[in-house]
Each structure stands twice: as structure tokens, then as C-alpha cells.
Design a protein around this motif. Sequence first.
Motif, PDB file in Angstrom:
ATOM      1  N   LYS A 387      35.658 -17.610 -12.468  1.00 36.63           N
ATOM      2  CA  LYS A 387      34.636 -18.557 -12.936  1.00 36.63           C
ATOM      3  C   LYS A 387      33.563 -17.850 -13.763  1.00 36.63           C
ATOM      4  N   LYS A 388      33.358 -16.586 -13.458  1.00 35.93           N
ATOM      5  CA  LYS A 388      32.279 -15.872 -14.148  1.00 35.93           C
ATOM      6  C   LYS A 388      32.793 -15.037 -15.321  1.00 35.93           C
ATOM      7  N   ARG A 389      34.044 -15.232 -15.685  1.00 39.13           N
ATOM      8  CA  ARG A 389      34.595 -14.403 -16.770  1.00 39.13           C
ATOM      9  C   ARG A 389      33.885 -14.721 -18.091  1.00 39.13           C
ATOM     10  N   PRO A 390      33.433 -13.688 -18.807  1.00 42.57           N
ATOM     11  CA  PRO A 390      32.755 -13.924 -20.089  1.00 42.57           C
ATOM     12  C   PRO A 390      33.681 -14.633 -21.080  1.00 42.57           C
ATOM     13  N   LYS A 391      33.088 -15.418 -21.985  1.00 46.82           N
ATOM     14  CA  LYS A 391      33.856 -16.275 -22.895  1.00 46.82           C
ATOM     15  C   LYS A 391      34.910 -15.542 -23.712  1.00 46.82           C
ATOM     16  N   HIS A 392      34.509 -14.466 -24.352  1.00 47.84           N
ATOM     17  CA  HIS A 392      35.444 -13.846 -25.294  1.00 47.84           C
ATOM     18  C   HIS A 392      36.199 -12.685 -24.680  1.00 47.84           C
ATOM     19  N   SER A 393      36.345 -12.725 -23.382  1.00 46.02           N
ATOM     20  CA  SER A 393      37.005 -11.642 -22.667  1.00 46.02           C
ATOM     21  C   SER A 393      38.449 -11.460 -23.145  1.00 46.02           C
ATOM     22  N   GLN A 394      38.875 -10.215 -23.240  1.00 43.00           N
ATOM     23  CA  GLN A 394      40.233  -9.889 -23.693  1.00 43.00           C
ATOM     24  C   GLN A 394      41.004  -9.211 -22.563  1.00 43.00           C
ATOM     25  N   PRO A 395      42.302  -9.513 -22.440  1.00 40.62           N
ATOM     26  CA  PRO A 395      43.091  -8.822 -21.409  1.00 40.62           C
ATOM     27  C   PRO A 395      43.047  -7.305 -21.621  1.00 40.62           C
TER      28      PRO A 395
END
Length: 664
Positions: A387-395
Motif C-alpha cells: 500500500k505504501k509503495r511509491p508511485k514510480h517504483s521499479q522492480p
Amino acid sequence: MNTQQKIQNLRDELRQHNYNYYILDNPTISDYEFDMKLKELQILEDAHPEFFDANSPTQRVGGAITKNFNTVVHDFRMYSLDNSYSKEDLQDWETRIKKLVDGEVQYTCELKYDGASMNLTYENGKLLRAVTRGDGVQGDEVTTNVKTINTVPLQLKGDYPERFDIRGEIILPIEGFLKMNEERIANDEEPYRNPRNTASGSLKLQDSAEVAKRPLECLLYSIKGNNLNVSTQFEGLQKAREWGFKVPKEAKLMNSIEDVLDYVAYWDEHRHGLPYEIDGVVIKVNSLYQQEELGYTSKAPRWAMAYKFKAEQVSTRLNEITYQVGRTGAITPVANLEPVQLAGTTVKRASLHNADQIEKLDIREGDEVFVEKGGEIIPKIIAVDLKKRPKHSQPTIYITHCPECGTELIRPEGEAKHYCPNYNGCPPQVIGRIQHYISRKAMDIEGLGGETVALLVNEELIANYSDLYELSVGQVIPLERMAEKSAENLVNGIEASKQIPFERVLFALGIRYVGETVAKKLAKHYKSIDALMNASVLDLVTVDEIGERIAESVVDFFSSDQNKNIVERLRSFGVQLEISADKLANQTDKLNGLSIVVSGVFETLSRNELKKLIEDNGGKVSSSISSKTSYLVAGDKMGPSKRTKAENLNITILSEQEFLKLLK
Ligand code: AMP
Ligand code: ZN
């Protein structure tokens, strides 16, 4: 005073010191004085085998080998415990109890030590046997190993019952566990996961001398027997203490379930201040009479309840994933965390183990992650807070090239880890190998430390450990913080290492999977590096305890021209690459496969010299006569019962002279 009295007095005295040190934590003599007295006793016992006592303090050092552990049926079944996880669970338990028994109920609260359960049987004050819980009905007899644990009394004090069982938990205190791991990491061995598994694994080691080296302890919590003359659990604990057992003082008597809840809450908060790990609290109905009324279910007593603590968890931010390169080139991904308080310590880093682990949990930089400290001392990431993952997070894309030298990584089939294959050019590998070579258990080079090794490599004065032997004082002095005296010490230390025996040189080479013990085995079997270099995998696996993985690694090591070249250089400098001539002269296979018992006093040799002769010539020394005994070597004053037993079993009895002739 006659010798027998002298031996008896020394045993009593040493027992008392042992008790002061390990149980009371209050030694009254120095370690050195203790060792001297122990040595004195050992010498007397060696000279007077007729006074042998299996429970003497000298028997704690171990040495006996167990191939198969016998199964033993417990006199009293070892039950499991029911678990509870909340205040409500405990209150429900109390309600059930109150329906079944009359009168007030008191509770003994104890910590739930996290280790391996153990049942000790004592007869006439002496430890008779030690048996693991097994399936509760029967377990494995591990007496030889348990005898080496200093908190297990071999001889009781005070007013003990004639025969009884006492139960406890074999644990490994955290400090000792961390020390063992430091050593493993230094040897480039995988560290142990947690104290509990290490403790229970220790009980099944075949070599009791190995067990003796581990700082295990036994914490006792329950006595069982007929006519014990004890009416409550708490009284049982106090009695056990008086007889010489280690019963933690944290055990308390409580008058109500409310007080029990306070105890639980207190230890949930303070458990990290203990020297060992606990995973909860155990609550027992105090009166043994009430216990009897309550009885057992098929699995557990109705009169006891475990309260299990939740593993502590926190969430924090994963700032960055970095990668470490070990001495063997193995890559370990590391989570660098926003520092956070967890279980009494500040956590900044957690191991991510390998690429699969990262992929499985989909861990990414910038994620909020849950970190847990459960049975493991090293914290681990158990989940991502999606739920708290940043928007533009990349694998996370696992690195493909070595962070230290840029070489493309490989992942050998069947292995979870990636490796940097740049054996000769990757700085942490090159430096790590030399650091291993000079380390205490390897070549033990005085005057040279790990940081200096790094300096020497970075200054391009050395590229592998054989280069050490060409270093001159003049080359070393210009290094940072190097005075003339220390430069001389360094060069002298390297020179002295030429005397280090072959088995340690073999360990020092840093062949993957060849630790200290394996190196000893290989040195003993092959006797020279040339013979070892010529050995094939098929040949190697015939050596006792050498498996395919080790065999392949050895062959692989010596198939490299670079390594062969380094070995030749070591040879040219005079490093020991074979078992020294006098050692070799005394070693044969003449007694291969023979099991020999030594008894009595001898004319030309001490018992220890005799035993060493047997081992050097391939035989096995055994302490008791059985149908498997090949010879009994008999000296003066051998006990008549041994002789009768040998005669009954038709075992050849040799005199000292006849035995020596056998070796000629
Ligand atoms: P479990 O293995 O979860 O069924 O829990 C039962 C085990 O807890 C027993 O076999 C003991 O080895 C262990 N234990 C640890 N501390 C205590 C204690 N104070 N009283 C009883 N059992 C304990
Ligand atoms: Zn590299």
C-alpha cells in the motif's frame, strides 16, 4: 594421604569450582588455577586407571565418538505443551481448570527457553543417561555429548532422591552463538541460522570433543520420579537448585491469573535483556496434587500452558540494495534500511540472501518493508507494505556484473547464489584469500593483519599469498603506519610460517569447502600435496567424510594453472607441503579397521602415548570391551573384570611388548 583419596579430593574440589563458575556465576579461583588442578587430576587418573570414574570432571572434555545413537524409552513420557497467544486464551484456561479442581490455584511461571528438550536420569547422585525428547515416548541417548555441558552436574550434592528424571532445555546463549558464527564467517563457512537449531544439532554430533567446544548450557524446569517427597512445582525447582542444577531465578510463584498476565507482559518487554533466547512463558499449576487431578490430554498436560510471544516486527524504509562480494566470489545482496529500533537493538541492515528471495517478495528500493527478528538473530525482511509503495517504483533488477571488478557474474547450476568468476582480479577475493591464508587457524602469521594485507595488495606489492614470501623489510617500511620494527616483525612472521604443518597449509590455501577438519582428513590420507593434486574425484570420495561437492572443489582448484603455479612457488620458498618425515615415519595403516581397548599401567609408554600410537597407525581407541573389540592391550593393575570380560568374549589380550611388536 593415599592416591585414591587425593584423586577423590581433586574431583570434589573441581566439582565445587565448576558449580561456582557455571551455576552460581561466582568463581573463586582463576581459570588458570582450575586448568592446573584439572591437569593434575588427569595425570593421576592416567597413572591409575583402576580409579576410573565416568563422572569425573576430566570426562567433560569429550573425545568419545558415537556412530549411532541408541533409542531409549523414557520412564515418564515427555509431553508437548498447549499454546496460548492472548490474555483471553489464558483466562479461558483458568476457567477450565477451576471447573476441574477444588480450592485456590497457584501458578509457577517460568520462561520458555528456546532450545532442545532433554531428559536426564540420575541414579545415586550420578548422571546415568541423557536422552532427547524424540517422539515423547522414546528418544536418542546422547549421554556422551551431554556430559561435556558444564551446567549438567555429573555428581549431585545434598539430599537427592535415589533415582529420578529431570527435564531441561539445552540452549546456546546468544553471545556464544555469535562467537561461533564469527569464526565460521572467518572460515568462509555459512553462518548458523539461529541458536536453537545449533543447540539441537550439537547434541547429535558424533565427536563429543566438538560438542565440548560449544558453549552450551542446560536449564532445568521439571523433576519426575516416584517418592520424590515434593508437593509443588516451585518446590521441585528449589530442590533441583540445591542438588546442583541450573534453574533460572526468573521462575516465580503467582497467586492469580492476573499476576500471571503481569509476568507475561513483563517478559514480553524485557526478554531481550536475557543472555539466551526465549519464545514465551510456561505457566504450570503449582500443586502436584492438583496437577494429578487435571491429568493429560493425548498430547499435553492440562495443568500447563505455554504463552507464545509474537515475533517482533517493525516497518521501515528500504533505502538501498547493495551487494557484497565474499572471499569465494559469492555475492550477497544487503538491504540498507532506515535505522529502526527492533527487539532491543538498532537495525540498519538485513540480509536478502539471494536473487530468488528478492524476486519472491518483490522487494524494491524505496519500499516500506516489514522487518522481523524471530528465532534468527540477523533480522530478515518478511514482506513489503504494498500500500505504501511509491508511485514510480521499479522492480529490482539483480546485478549482472560484479560491483567490485565489473566482471559478468555467473550462477552455477543448482546454486542459489551468484558468483564473480574473476578469481585472480577481483579485489575482495584476492584480498580475502590472503587474509584467510594468514589467519590464526591457518598460517597464523604474526605481525601481519587484515588491513595491512589490503594495503599490500592495493600497493601492488603482492597479488597472491605466495608473494608474501618475497616481501622485504625495505618494501614494507614505506607503507602507512609501518615502523621499522613492525616491518621486521612482519617479515619474520612470514618466515616463521614456513614451519606450519601441512594440514594447516592445506586449510590456508582456501579451497572452497575445505575447512579445518576436511583439511586434516585430506592431509592424513594423502600425506603430500602432490598425491592430493593427482587425486581424481572418484579417488577423493573414498576418503572418510569426503563427499562429491568437496571432491569436485579440490579437483577444480588444482586444475587451474594459476593455482598450480602458486603451489610451486610455495614449495620453492620452503612451505610445508607434506606431512613431516618424523610424523610420517610413525604413521601406518597397520591397525586399520581395528578397535582396541587400553587398560592398566604400562612400562615404557603412558596411556596417552599408547592411544596416540594406535590412532597414528590407523586403529580406533575404544573405552569399553565389546564383541567388536579386536585387542585388549593390558598393562599392570588392570581391573579383573575387564580381563574376565575379554576372556569371555574371546578377545586377544596383548602385553605392551606384544603390542609394540605388532607395529614393527
Ligand atoms: P512445544 O515444543 O512447543 O510443544 O513446547 C514444549 C517444549 O517447551 C518442551 O518440550 C520443552 O522442551 C520446552 N520448554 C522450554 N522451557 C520450558 C519450561 N520452563 N517448562 C516446560 N517446558 C519448557
Ligand atoms: Zn569481482
